[in-house]
Enzyme design. Structure first.
Site, PDB file in Angstrom:
ATOM      1  N   GLN A 148     -13.780  42.505  10.270  1.00  0.00           N
ATOM      2  CA  GLN A 148     -12.758  41.474  10.048  1.00  0.00           C
ATOM      3  C   GLN A 148     -11.351  42.032   9.897  1.00  0.00           C
ATOM      4  OE1 GLN A 148     -12.930  38.440  10.611  1.00  0.00           O
ATOM      5  NE2 GLN A 148     -15.147  38.182  10.714  1.00  0.00           N
ATOM      6  N   LYS A 195     -14.109  40.752  18.278  1.00  0.00           N
ATOM      7  CA  LYS A 195     -13.210  40.183  17.266  1.00  0.00           C
ATOM      8  C   LYS A 195     -11.773  40.639  17.531  1.00  0.00           C
ATOM      9  CE  LYS A 195     -16.824  39.591  14.062  1.00  0.00           C
ATOM     10  NZ  LYS A 195     -17.357  38.303  13.677  1.00  0.00           N
ATOM     11  N   ASP A 216     -17.085  48.462   6.804  1.00  0.00           N
ATOM     12  CA  ASP A 216     -17.283  47.408   7.802  1.00  0.00           C
ATOM     13  C   ASP A 216     -15.900  46.844   8.125  1.00  0.00           C
ATOM     14  OD1 ASP A 216     -17.680  45.074   9.166  1.00  0.00           O
ATOM     15  OD2 ASP A 216     -19.156  44.233   7.789  1.00  0.00           O
ATOM     16  N   HIS A 222     -21.077  40.762   4.475  1.00  0.00           N
ATOM     17  CA  HIS A 222     -21.770  40.049   5.556  1.00  0.00           C
ATOM     18  C   HIS A 222     -23.197  40.632   5.600  1.00  0.00           C
ATOM     19  CE1 HIS A 222     -22.782  39.287   9.831  1.00  0.00           C
ATOM     20  NE2 HIS A 222     -21.792  38.407   9.868  1.00  0.00           N
ATOM     21  N   CYS A 264     -23.113  34.040   7.391  1.00  0.00           N
ATOM     22  CA  CYS A 264     -23.908  35.276   7.255  1.00  0.00           C
ATOM     23  C   CYS A 264     -23.609  35.977   5.932  1.00  0.00           C
ATOM     24  CB  CYS A 264     -23.684  36.234   8.417  1.00  0.00           C
ATOM     25  SG  CYS A 264     -24.065  35.516   9.999  1.00  0.00           S
TER      26      CYS A 264
HETATM   27  N1  PMP Z   1     -19.333  42.197   9.303  1.00  0.00           N
HETATM   28  C1  PMP Z   1     -18.448  41.204   9.146  1.00  0.00           C
HETATM   29  C2  PMP Z   1     -17.508  41.235   7.965  1.00  0.00           C
HETATM   30  C3  PMP Z   1     -18.386  40.169  10.084  1.00  0.00           C
HETATM   31  O1  PMP Z   1     -17.504  39.187   9.925  1.00  0.00           O
HETATM   32  C4  PMP Z   1     -19.262  40.196  11.197  1.00  0.00           C
HETATM   33  C5  PMP Z   1     -19.230  39.102  12.237  1.00  0.00           C
HETATM   34  N2  PMP Z   1     -19.163  37.819  11.732  1.00  0.00           N
HETATM   35  C6  PMP Z   1     -20.166  41.258  11.304  1.00  0.00           C
HETATM   36  C7  PMP Z   1     -20.167  42.241  10.338  1.00  0.00           C
HETATM   37  C8  PMP Z   1     -21.142  41.341  12.417  1.00  0.00           C
HETATM   38  O2  PMP Z   1     -20.503  41.497  13.655  1.00  0.00           O
HETATM   39  P1  PMP Z   1     -21.320  41.377  15.002  1.00  0.00           P
HETATM   40  O3  PMP Z   1     -22.031  40.058  14.945  1.00  0.00           O
HETATM   41  O4  PMP Z   1     -20.274  41.430  16.057  1.00  0.00           O
HETATM   42  O5  PMP Z   1     -22.261  42.512  15.047  1.00  0.00           O
END
Ligand code: PMP
Length: 407
Positions: free
Chosen positions: A198, A221, A195, A116, A364
């Site tokens: 997910q 999440k 990270d 991401h 993203c």
């Molecule tokens: N890493 C991953 C794998 C994600 O799916 C997301 C959220 N879509 C993020 C980071 C970023 O999370 P946040 O927008 O809550 O900071």
């Protein structure tokens, strides 16, 4: 799992009984038990923490620190290793920026092609600023991390390996523990940053077992409020992390000559946090734990299998599903394309005609879409504890309608 009973945990389903929510990868829905805890703070002990010498402030501080205990216990971490942030993005940026002084132009940083942007750009930027080498480990044709190639990128100058536990596009579950061991065998000083945005709602996380150096996730999440994140770091590494935010609450002493910082975790928590959100997070974690991660995973696998089979049965070669075919290697998301229909059109029509909420775009993950998958965008469905096979039936029906309209 009694999904009808679970659905009743969420006011959103009472207000909109026809809602089919298939976008839990973007954010999970929030059960009443969590929103009630948010309100409890505002209605009963609304005060800033660690400041006032009065009852409401003491209670708010106790509840806030209780959440830290709950998170530490949830991750199998030490209390001082849990830092509250505003989300995964903030946590990862705090790590990358905070490590800047430890990186030089002879170092390299390794990420993967399935990251991401939140776990890609901070490291790319760090390399740009320090002139370190930015390396991207590829993925295989079936959407798995190419671990052999990743390990080849690790050498004696690799300062950081930053990788996602679960891909938000492919659903791929990366073998973090095994990789950590292999990376350490090549370079025991490489910092491993995970990270977990997910994975946190789908599988048990145990930082002591995985042995990573840093880990980040967002509470939204995991049935929790938006605006709250966790930055876990091994004590020895958090102590060396430069605080990128300075200001109130994180200092020991400030003089016109210099400032000294407080002990962990406070040195990394400048300013007033999202107090209500952090406090309500303890309920979100308790809620997730009430199901047990084995049950959550079992349910998710059932839905993944059912949805994948239905997509293939109904749309055959017209549907392209990204990510591993083996369900045991993937978590709660299915990204797909259908003929040449634009994913945004698919999502808009599903919403409009069937009240089915799915995600469309690049999620993203632009490098993954454009450079690896060679597709402009995908549509994505993702599942949580409140989803049923009937939700998937409604989605498939809706998708047939979409195909009719767009063909
Ligand atoms: N890493 C991953 C794998 C994600 O799916 C997301 C959220 N879509 C993020 C980071 C970023 O999370 P946040 O927008 O809550 O900071």
């Amino acid at each position: 799992m009694d999904i009808d009973a679970i659905k009743r945990d969420y006011d959103i389903f009472t207000r909109d009984e026809s809602l089919i929510y298939l976008d839990s990868c973007a954010t999970s829905l929030t059960p009443r038990i969590v929103t009630a805890k948010l309100l409890e703070y505002y209605n009963s002990y609304n005060a800033n923490i660690a400041r006032g010498a009065y009852k409401a402030s003491t209670k708010a501080t106790e509840e806030f620190e209780m959440s830290r205990k709950v998170v530490a216990n949830f991750l199998n971490a030490q209390l001082e290793e849990v830092v509250f942030t505003s989300g995964t993005t903030a946590s990862l940026n705090m790590i990358a920026h905070g490590l800047t002084s430890q990186i030089s132009n002879t170092d390299n940083i390794v990420v993967t092609a399935m990251e991401h942007h939140a776990n890609f750009i901070p490291w790319q930027q760090l390399c740009e600023h320090t002139h370190a080498d930015f390396r991207v480990a590829p993925i295989t044709d079936d959407g798995l991390l190419d671990t052999d190639q990743l390990l080849e990128l690790i050498d004696e100058n690799t300062k950081i390996l930053a990788l996602t536990h679960v891909s938000n596009v492919l659903g791929t579950i990366n073998p973090i523990k095994e990789l950590t061991q292999k990376v350490r065998a090549k370079n025991q000083n490489t910092l491993i940053v995970v990270d977990a945005a997910q994975s946190v709602a789908h599988m048990k996380l145990d930082v002591a077992d995985v042995d990573c150096d840093f880990l980040a996730f967002s509470m939204h999440k995991l049935f929790g409020p938006t605006g709250v994140g966790v930055l876990y770091g091994k004590k020895e590494h958090l102590e060396k992390l430069t605080p990128i935010f300075t200001g109130g609450e994180m200092i020991q002493e400030v003089t016109t000559a210099c400032t000294t910082f407080r002990e962990l975790p406070h040195r990394l928590e400048a300013g007033t946090p999202h107090i209500a959100g952090v406090i309500a997070s303890q309920e979100a974690i308790a809620y997730a734990k009430s199901f047990g991660f084995e049950k959550i995973r079992e349910h998710e696998k059932e839905l993944l299998t059912y949805c994948t089979n239905n997509l293939v049965e109904n749309f055959g070669d017209d549907i392209k599903i990204f990510g591993p075919c083996d369900i045991s290697l993937r978590s709660g998301a299915i990204s797909f394309t259908l003929k040449n229909h634009h994913p945004h059109d698919i999502a808009t029509i599903l919403d409009d005609k069937k009240n089915v909420a799915i995600r469309a775009g690049q999620h993203c993950a632009m490098p993954l879409h454009l450079e690896t998958l060679k597709t402009n965008a995908t549509a994505r469905v993702s599942f949580s504890v409140y989803n049923t096979k009937a939700d998937i039936d409604a989605f498939i029906d809706g998708l047939k309608k979409v195909d009719e309209i767009l063909s």
